[in-house]
Design a protein around this motif. Structure first.
Motif, short mmCIF file in Angstrom:
data_model
loop_
_atom_site.label_atom_id
_atom_site.label_comp_id
_atom_site.label_asym_id
_atom_site.label_seq_id
_atom_site.Cartn_x
_atom_site.Cartn_y
_atom_site.Cartn_z
N HIS A 134 6.64 -4.97 -5.48
CA HIS A 134 6.57 -3.79 -4.61
C HIS A 134 5.67 -2.70 -5.23
N GLY A 135 4.74 -3.09 -6.09
CA GLY A 135 3.94 -2.15 -6.89
C GLY A 135 3.52 -0.84 -6.23
N PRO A 136 2.57 -0.88 -5.27
CA PRO A 136 2.08 0.39 -4.71
C PRO A 136 3.18 1.21 -4.04
N GLY A 137 4.11 0.54 -3.36
CA GLY A 137 5.21 1.26 -2.72
C GLY A 137 6.13 1.91 -3.74
N PHE A 138 6.42 1.18 -4.84
CA PHE A 138 7.26 1.72 -5.90
C PHE A 138 6.60 2.95 -6.53
N SER A 139 5.30 2.85 -6.81
CA SER A 139 4.58 3.99 -7.40
C SER A 139 4.64 5.20 -6.49
N ALA A 140 4.32 4.98 -5.19
CA ALA A 140 4.30 6.11 -4.25
C ALA A 140 5.66 6.77 -4.17
N LEU A 141 6.70 5.92 -4.11
CA LEU A 141 8.06 6.45 -4.01
C LEU A 141 8.42 7.29 -5.23
N MET A 142 8.20 6.71 -6.44
CA MET A 142 8.66 7.36 -7.65
C MET A 142 7.80 8.56 -8.03
N ARG A 143 6.55 8.57 -7.54
CA ARG A 143 5.70 9.74 -7.81
C ARG A 143 5.92 10.83 -6.76
N GLY A 144 6.76 10.55 -5.77
CA GLY A 144 7.15 11.59 -4.81
C GLY A 144 6.01 12.09 -3.94
N GLY A 145 5.31 11.17 -3.29
CA GLY A 145 4.23 11.57 -2.39
C GLY A 145 4.76 12.28 -1.16
N ARG A 189 0.86 -1.19 0.00
CA ARG A 189 0.00 0.00 0.00
C ARG A 189 0.89 1.23 0.00
N SER A 190 0.31 2.37 -0.34
CA SER A 190 1.09 3.61 -0.30
C SER A 190 1.59 3.82 1.13
N PRO A 191 2.89 4.14 1.31
CA PRO A 191 3.46 4.31 2.66
C PRO A 191 2.67 5.27 3.54
N ASP A 192 2.01 6.27 2.94
CA ASP A 192 1.18 7.20 3.72
C ASP A 192 0.09 6.48 4.49
N GLU A 193 -0.36 5.35 3.94
CA GLU A 193 -1.53 4.67 4.51
C GLU A 193 -1.15 3.63 5.56
N VAL A 194 0.17 3.41 5.74
CA VAL A 194 0.61 2.37 6.68
C VAL A 194 0.95 3.03 8.02
N SER A 195 0.36 2.53 9.11
CA SER A 195 0.62 3.12 10.44
C SER A 195 1.61 2.26 11.22
N ILE A 196 2.22 2.89 12.23
CA ILE A 196 3.12 2.17 13.13
C ILE A 196 2.36 1.06 13.86
N ASP A 197 1.10 1.34 14.23
CA ASP A 197 0.28 0.33 14.90
C ASP A 197 0.17 -0.93 14.05
N GLU A 198 -0.03 -0.72 12.77
CA GLU A 198 -0.18 -1.85 11.85
C GLU A 198 1.12 -2.64 11.75
N ILE A 199 2.23 -1.91 11.68
CA ILE A 199 3.54 -2.59 11.60
C ILE A 199 3.77 -3.38 12.88
N ALA A 200 3.45 -2.78 14.03
CA ALA A 200 3.62 -3.46 15.32
C ALA A 200 2.79 -4.74 15.34
N ALA A 201 1.52 -4.63 14.92
CA ALA A 201 0.63 -5.79 14.93
C ALA A 201 1.17 -6.89 14.02
N ALA A 202 1.64 -6.49 12.83
CA ALA A 202 2.14 -7.49 11.87
C ALA A 202 3.41 -8.17 12.40
N ALA A 203 4.19 -7.42 13.18
CA ALA A 203 5.43 -8.00 13.73
C ALA A 203 5.16 -8.74 15.04
N GLY A 204 3.95 -8.62 15.59
CA GLY A 204 3.60 -9.29 16.83
C GLY A 204 4.26 -8.68 18.04
N ILE A 205 4.52 -7.36 17.98
CA ILE A 205 5.11 -6.68 19.14
C ILE A 205 4.31 -5.42 19.45
N SER A 206 4.65 -4.77 20.57
CA SER A 206 3.89 -3.57 20.95
C SER A 206 4.41 -2.35 20.20
#
Lengths: 229, 229
Positions: free
Chosen positions: B102-113, B29-46
């Protein structure tokens, strides 16, 4: 009623003057290096007065970029007369003229330095790319493009941007050579796609149908044939 | 001595795990849409534990981008054996594979969001472009390039980027077709420059010298000849 020698400017007139002064400074050096103090000095007004018209450097930068975008879009306009290769060559000449006039500012903007890369600046860049795309479609006599033609036109526009950026970095190749090269590149990219797709082959045939024997497209074919012999 | 079933990770191991989880999320997903909470949950840590390893989302994003850059650079590596056209086709296949993953991430990066465009991300993008440029020079058997060849290689790299970005926007053209098209585009851009410059004509001749009759470059020439007849 003012009787002074220096007429006081109206609000909009002053804003437009500041934008012009700022665009000039932002064009000649990287926007990061231009201060509000410098803009104020160049406009002959005080620093607080600049802030009266623009809340900060970023808003003045965006207004200057907006003006540069409008100027560049205007340069894309070319009469729908004569062979396509010649029309493209005229537009490439005016594109490089713009790049030449705004060199350091153009480089900083397109390389995405820290002072740029906002949502507003990205939208302005996209609007210029879209204007270039629309002009190309109009010159090809099309209202809409199938996916392969859209890809060729849009990727060629990015090729023109990167060619201009690389040219600015040292200006080691004559500008006129690159203007012609980009016209040739467009024909070459259409030809490559035409080699794989029948719809693109039709586009290529239509493009070359009215090209004169002394136009840029015929010149490319002639030079390539000479290379092969 | 830990006797728990879930082994506790070391600092570096935990960092690397977090980077992997974050890269996966930032890619889908576009990096703007990814939260730290989500990363924590996916990694199984607080959430606080994430902050223990990375001061903020931006530093985690940059670490993920660093890993993606290294992965992409590794994909550019191709043995210096066999015809150039075939080598380039292999590399284009692996480039599109990376873009695909890495589709959506690549697009977001190269389009300079807004979440990207920092000095660090720009430096990472530049390092990937430079790696691609160095690989191309090495495959051409050159230690250094004259200005016209440098321009052709660097502008073709930007053409590959924009082609991949446009492909991601709807995937309306088969990926394999664009991989071959970019190999053909490189030959075409060299040929266009060769039509104007004797040094580039030498590069073109050297490039085509060892190409087999059934390789991608010969295929292009064959298809273009068929179009003209």
């Amino acid at each position: 009623m003012s009787t002074g020698v220096r007429r006081r400017m109206g609000v909009e007139e002053r804003r437009q003057q500041l934008i012009g002064v700022a665009l000039d400074l932002f064009s000649r050096r990287s926007p990061d290096e231009v201060s509000i103090d410098e803009i104020a000095a160049a406009a002959g007004i005080s620093r607080p007065l600049v802030y009266h018209y623009f809340p900060g450097k970023m808003s003045l930068y965006e207004a200057a970029l907006q003006r540069a975008s409008e100027e560049l879009k205007a340069r894309f306009t070319e009469p729908h007369e004569g062979p396509l290769g010649v029309r493209l060559l005229h537009v490439m000449g005016r594109f490089f003229e713009h790049v030449d006039e705004h060199g350091p500012g153009f480089s900083a903007l397109m390389r995405g330095g820290p002072a740029v890369g906002s949502t507003t600046t990205n939208a302005l860049i996209d609007s210029v790319r879209q204007a270039a795309y629309d002009q190309m479609l109009a010159h090809l006599g099309l209202a809409d493009a199938p996916p392969r033609l859209e890809l060729v036109i849009r990727s060629w526009i990015s090729l023109a941007e990167s060619t201009a950026l690389i040219w600015l970095d040292g200006r080691r190749i004559p500008r006129a050579e690159l203007e012609l090269q980009l016209v040739h590149d467009f024909a070459a990219l259409v030809a490559v796609s035409a080699a794989q797709d029948e719809g693109m082959a039709d586009v290529l045939r239509a493009m070359l149908k009215d090209e004169p024997a002394d136009g840029p497209f015929a010149e490319l074919v002639g030079r390539l044939s000479a290379l092969g012999s």
